[in-house]
Design an enzyme around this catalytic site. Sequence first.
Site, PDB file in Angstrom:
ATOM      1  N   GLU A 264      49.877 -21.422   2.336  1.00  0.00           N
ATOM      2  CA  GLU A 264      50.195 -22.217   1.138  1.00  0.00           C
ATOM      3  C   GLU A 264      50.935 -21.347   0.120  1.00  0.00           C
ATOM      4  O   GLU A 264      50.312 -20.520  -0.534  1.00  0.00           O
ATOM      5  CB  GLU A 264      48.903 -22.782   0.533  1.00  0.00           C
ATOM      6  CG  GLU A 264      48.196 -23.740   1.466  1.00  0.00           C
ATOM      7  CD  GLU A 264      46.891 -24.319   0.907  1.00  0.00           C
ATOM      8  OE1 GLU A 264      46.556 -24.031  -0.273  1.00  0.00           O
ATOM      9  OE2 GLU A 264      46.213 -25.060   1.630  1.00  0.00           O
ATOM     10  N   HIS A 285      47.048 -28.934  -2.163  1.00  0.00           N
ATOM     11  CA  HIS A 285      45.651 -28.564  -2.392  1.00  0.00           C
ATOM     12  C   HIS A 285      45.148 -29.140  -3.716  1.00  0.00           C
ATOM     13  O   HIS A 285      44.662 -28.413  -4.594  1.00  0.00           O
ATOM     14  CB  HIS A 285      45.503 -27.040  -2.382  1.00  0.00           C
ATOM     15  CG  HIS A 285      44.207 -26.585  -1.771  1.00  0.00           C
ATOM     16  ND1 HIS A 285      44.123 -25.556  -0.878  1.00  0.00           N
ATOM     17  CD2 HIS A 285      42.937 -27.027  -1.918  1.00  0.00           C
ATOM     18  CE1 HIS A 285      42.870 -25.376  -0.506  1.00  0.00           C
ATOM     19  NE2 HIS A 285      42.129 -26.272  -1.132  1.00  0.00           N
TER      20      HIS A 285
END
Length: 314
Positions: A264, A285
């Site tokens: 990420e 997220h």
Amino acid sequence: MKGITKKKKVLICDKVDSLMLDELNKREFDVNYEPEITSMKLKDSIEKYDIVILRSRTKLTQDILEKAVNLKIIARAGIGVDNIDTKYAKSRNIQVITAAGSSTHSVAELNVALAVSLARNLIPLDINSKNGIWIKDTGFELSGKTSGIIGFGRIGLSTAKILKSIGMEILAYDIFENQEAIKEVGGHFVSMNELLSNSDFIFILVTLSDSSSNIIGEEQMKMVKSGSFLINTSRSEVIDGRVLLNYLESGRIKGYATDVLWNEPPTEEWEKTLISKPNVIVTPHIGAQTVEAQKRVAEYTLNNLFAKISEMGI
């Protein structure tokens, strides 16, 4: 939150609700708020702190924790602890606490939103409409379909309650079968293979551990019902990403929605290819990113932190 007045040095590494800062300052903790702190700076400065509070951005690896000579408590303002080397922390007698349960409702709502978005092809239709391409697309209803929930804890149950209310059948798989919880939604615990082969929508909501890493690989994908949708808001490591990409490209998996990635943001080419697919939805997220959840995260973290301080007598 009463009775905690002993001054301790606290580092907050990530963005948190203002409630957390206010409560810590009221109790005269020595608070340093650095929500953008780098790993290098953290490594250089962590020796000064008794308590570190972090969310998911910051990684507390062994090489950083080795420098934390005064650290007594790590407070994870969230649920998972995979960004913390908990084994090394335990070896150093550093306590790790979380805010378990604080984001249950926000993640459950996101799960259902992602499922509806996949079923109705909402994201591509939105993009087309804004670009002047006014073409209708026929989607699917969730009502009357079967949902398979892998990981039937707090979030699994909360998600199941919403899905049940819109007319879905509930199947669940968990290593711990909470019979009272499954009765609340009129569902059934089944084997992993039975869940995969009978579910139209599969929700992956497990807690990451050594036993849950890559629980869905090639063999499990072969069992997945053709044309099903997968929704994952737990951890990416639960799925073999390369295998998932193959099954998306073959059409066996009709769509994939996720709030978590292997990196990420993504760094590997196969990962970038996967998220570029029109039948894949990716959010950065945001499971706990609601105003309400952030306040709960702050409250739960503080309550658990103050309880741990009292328990340790520090």
